[in-house]
Design a protein around this motif. Structure first.
Motif, PDB file in Angstrom:
ATOM      1  N   PRO A 179      11.453  59.135  15.620  1.00 39.83           N
ATOM      2  CA  PRO A 179      11.298  58.065  14.629  1.00 39.83           C
ATOM      3  C   PRO A 179      12.279  58.213  13.473  1.00 39.83           C
ATOM      4  N   TYR A 180      12.641  59.448  13.139  1.00 41.31           N
ATOM      5  CA  TYR A 180      13.597  59.707  12.062  1.00 41.31           C
ATOM      6  C   TYR A 180      14.940  59.059  12.372  1.00 41.31           C
ATOM      7  N   TYR A 181      15.330  59.065  13.643  1.00 38.35           N
ATOM      8  CA  TYR A 181      16.622  58.481  14.001  1.00 38.35           C
ATOM      9  C   TYR A 181      16.590  56.961  13.909  1.00 38.35           C
ATOM     10  N   TYR A 182      15.442  56.365  14.174  1.00 40.21           N
ATOM     11  CA  TYR A 182      15.350  54.918  13.975  1.00 40.21           C
ATOM     12  C   TYR A 182      15.603  54.567  12.518  1.00 40.21           C
ATOM     13  N   GLY A 183      15.150  55.420  11.615  1.00 41.36           N
ATOM     14  CA  GLY A 183      15.466  55.222  10.205  1.00 41.36           C
ATOM     15  C   GLY A 183      16.953  55.291   9.958  1.00 41.36           C
ATOM     16  N   THR A 184      17.625  56.231  10.643  1.00 39.16           N
ATOM     17  CA  THR A 184      19.080  56.327  10.529  1.00 39.16           C
ATOM     18  C   THR A 184      19.755  55.068  11.044  1.00 39.16           C
ATOM     19  N   LEU A 185      19.247  54.524  12.155  1.00 40.10           N
ATOM     20  CA  LEU A 185      19.827  53.305  12.705  1.00 40.10           C
ATOM     21  C   LEU A 185      19.688  52.129  11.732  1.00 40.10           C
ATOM     22  N   MET A 186      18.591  52.095  10.992  1.00 39.76           N
ATOM     23  CA  MET A 186      18.442  51.033   9.994  1.00 39.76           C
ATOM     24  C   MET A 186      19.503  51.170   8.898  1.00 39.76           C
ATOM     25  N   ILE A 187      19.793  52.406   8.529  1.00 38.47           N
ATOM     26  CA  ILE A 187      20.849  52.639   7.538  1.00 38.47           C
ATOM     27  C   ILE A 187      22.203  52.211   8.101  1.00 38.47           C
ATOM     28  N   ILE A 188      22.464  52.569   9.355  1.00 37.42           N
ATOM     29  CA  ILE A 188      23.715  52.194  10.011  1.00 37.42           C
ATOM     30  C   ILE A 188      23.823  50.664  10.090  1.00 37.42           C
ATOM     31  N   ALA A 189      22.703  50.005  10.337  1.00 34.56           N
ATOM     32  CA  ALA A 189      22.708  48.549  10.433  1.00 34.56           C
ATOM     33  C   ALA A 189      23.122  47.917   9.103  1.00 34.56           C
ATOM     34  N   VAL A 190      22.526  48.392   8.018  1.00 32.92           N
ATOM     35  CA  VAL A 190      22.866  47.844   6.699  1.00 32.92           C
ATOM     36  C   VAL A 190      24.323  48.165   6.360  1.00 32.92           C
ATOM     37  N   ALA A 191      24.762  49.395   6.662  1.00 33.57           N
ATOM     38  CA  ALA A 191      26.156  49.769   6.401  1.00 33.57           C
ATOM     39  C   ALA A 191      27.110  48.886   7.198  1.00 33.57           C
ATOM     40  N   SER A 192      26.750  48.579   8.442  1.00 42.65           N
ATOM     41  CA  SER A 192      27.598  47.736   9.286  1.00 42.65           C
ATOM     42  C   SER A 192      27.676  46.315   8.741  1.00 42.65           C
ATOM     43  N   ILE A 193      26.550  45.788   8.306  1.00 42.87           N
ATOM     44  CA  ILE A 193      26.536  44.433   7.757  1.00 42.87           C
ATOM     45  C   ILE A 193      27.371  44.372   6.478  1.00 42.87           C
ATOM     46  N   LEU A 194      27.269  45.401   5.650  1.00 42.83           N
ATOM     47  CA  LEU A 194      28.087  45.448   4.443  1.00 42.83           C
ATOM     48  C   LEU A 194      29.577  45.526   4.792  1.00 42.83           C
ATOM     49  N   GLY A 195      29.904  46.343   5.803  1.00 43.28           N
ATOM     50  CA  GLY A 195      31.299  46.448   6.230  1.00 43.28           C
ATOM     51  C   GLY A 195      31.825  45.123   6.745  1.00 43.28           C
ATOM     52  N   PHE A 196      31.010  44.438   7.539  1.00 43.16           N
ATOM     53  CA  PHE A 196      31.395  43.106   8.015  1.00 43.16           C
ATOM     54  C   PHE A 196      31.631  42.160   6.842  1.00 43.16           C
ATOM     55  N   THR A 197      30.736  42.206   5.856  1.00 38.05           N
ATOM     56  CA  THR A 197      30.830  41.308   4.707  1.00 38.05           C
ATOM     57  C   THR A 197      32.119  41.532   3.934  1.00 38.05           C
ATOM     58  N   VAL A 198      32.506  42.794   3.767  1.00 47.11           N
ATOM     59  CA  VAL A 198      33.743  43.111   3.039  1.00 47.11           C
ATOM     60  C   VAL A 198      34.946  42.483   3.744  1.00 47.11           C
ATOM     61  N   PHE A 199      35.077  42.717   5.040  1.00 40.30           N
ATOM     62  CA  PHE A 199      36.227  42.188   5.776  1.00 40.30           C
ATOM     63  C   PHE A 199      36.171  40.665   5.865  1.00 40.30           C
TER      64      PHE A 199
END
Length: 438
Positions: A179-199
């Motif tokens: 379950p801890y890794y699912y939390g990491t995936l949520m962080i990765i998801a937000v980071a990815s969306i932010l990265g997409f938004t920047v570009f």
């Protein structure tokens, strides 16, 4: 059953905050990197280059030779080696010793017209910045691990403008299921969306130029197309295996020149320039050339297509073995797409969207540790509808299974590597407070 509550602890939200910040920073530095490379390309290559054989000028030789000289000087004056970004993500840390030299060499390599892509250097830059900031702040290992992945995710999601494809990569790379890794995936998801938004915002609200790069007609899926996908995946193994073998041979040939980087890199620059004069299609990462080939697919000779694919493999392996820094994925997409057009010419009854999509996915997917992610990105590049995606995914996974699972596998080395990664993951688990996974 105990409920999953990975987001109920203070420690998780600290990790979440740092991870999203690193995703944003990773995207920004990656965008700046791309702008610098494109700016230098525009200065050096202000004239369009025809892909017609023997249409290249002596200017090509001059630019690539001088670029090789500069890369050799960088090797001479500072530690310079390409960093394995995906291995670093799995380990949860990145050795920054060679990172600065790698970034500088990669800028010259890409701007100099060599057949390399920006995915590796942007990953090194973003991940290196994330790790450097994390260690400067004295953050725990678990947060360093998350920050590394988040910064790379932000950079890649922006580079491909495909944030949810990067989330899939988090499931394909080595990790400890909890379950801890699912939390990491949520962080990765937000980071990815932010990265997409920047570009997306910095690029004028436009998606990456590689998305829907190719205009291919859709087709009505038949059950036999899935079997064709398997066969195309097996054909792709031949080209991917040739890439791996040639890379090994060239690395051995380059070994005596390891202590003479200026001579080595300048010589390779000269060779690539001469090859570029004869076959200009072998220069650069190959996206624009592939679009030209696909658009005029009925006009190019079969021999020219196959020769272009083989020489592109030679160009990529030569520069990578010689110490130039960049990624092989984009050039291998060119190889796969060009071979896909050749197969369509041989068997015109096959849908061209299928042959191109399957080969574009299968050739690089045979070699990378995230085949499903890359296959999804290929679907976006080719504009393949969901109903036509099954053969592409089938070809990609077939090629990966055959080459990485059987042909190129080294049980002893792989076992030791997995033990090292497991040890790193266990260290991370030991740092996790009980309430974080309660």
């Amino acid at each position: 059953m105990k409920p999953i509550g990975y987001a109920r602890s203070r420690e998780y939200w600290i990790r979440f905050g740092w991870g999203t910040l690193m995703g944003l920073i990773g995207a920004v530095v990656a965008f700046v990197y791309v702008i610098i490379v494109h700016g230098l390309e525009h200065i050096l290559w202000h004239d369009d280059i025809s892909i017609t054989p023997f249409a290249g000028s002596v200017q090509i030789v001059i630019i690539t030779t001088l670029a090789g000289l500069v890369v050799g000087i960088i090797h001479k004056i500072m530690p310079t080696e390409e960093v394995d970004v995906f291995g670093a993500i799995a380990q949860g840390d990145m050795d920054l010793t060679h990172a600065m030299g790698a970034i500088m060499a990669s800028v010259v390599s890409l701007a100099g017209g060599f057949a390399l892509g920006p995915e590796a250097p942007t990953g090194i830059l973003a991940g290196g910045v994330g790790v450097w900031i994390s260690k400067k702040r004295g953050l725990p290992k678990a947060i360093v691990r998350t920050n590394l992945f988040s910064s790379v995710a932000g950079a890649f999601a922006g580079l491909f403008t495909a944030p949810f494809g990067i989330i899939l990569m988090g499931l394909e790379l080595k990790h400890r299921q909890s379950p801890y890794y699912y939390g990491t995936l949520m962080i990765i998801a937000v980071a990815s969306i932010l990265g997409f938004t920047v570009f997306y915002a910095a690029g004028g609200n436009r998606f990456s130029a590689v998305l829907r790069l190719l205009e291919l007609p859709p087709y009505e899926l038949g059950t036999w197309h899935v079997l064709v996908g398997v066969l195309l995946g097996l054909i792709a193994v031949v080209f991917a295996f040739g890439f791996a073998v040639l890379m090994k041979i060239l690395q051995q040939l380059m070994a005596p020149l390891h202590a003479r980087p200026i001579l080595r890199c300048t010589g390779i620059g000269l060779l690539i320039g001469l090859l570029g004069m004869a076959m200009p299609i072998t220069l650069f990462l190959g996206t624009e050339s592939l679009a030209t080939v696909v658009a005029g697919r009925q006009d190019f000779a079969l021999g020219f297509l196959l020769l272009s694919a083989v020489l592109k493999i030679l160009a990529v392996t030569l520069v990578l073995a010689g110490g130039f820094i960049g990624g092989p994925i984009f050039p291998l997409l060119f190889v796969g797409g060009t071979v896909g057009i050749a197969i369509w010419q041989l068997f015109p009854g096959l849908p061209v969207m299928m042959t191109v999509g399957c080969m574009m996915a299968a050739v690089p997917c045979a070699l990378v540790p995230f085949p499903a992610t890359l296959a999804v990105i290929v679907l976006l590049i080719t504009g393949t509808p969901v109903v036509n995606a099954i053969p592409v995914l089938t070809a990609a996974l077939t090629a990966h299974f055959v080459l990485k699972g059987m042909v190129l596998s080294d049980p002893i080395a792989t076992g030791q590597r997995l033990q090292d990664i497991d040890a790193a993951l266990q260290e991370e688990a030991d740092d996790v407070p009980p309430e974080a996974i309660a």
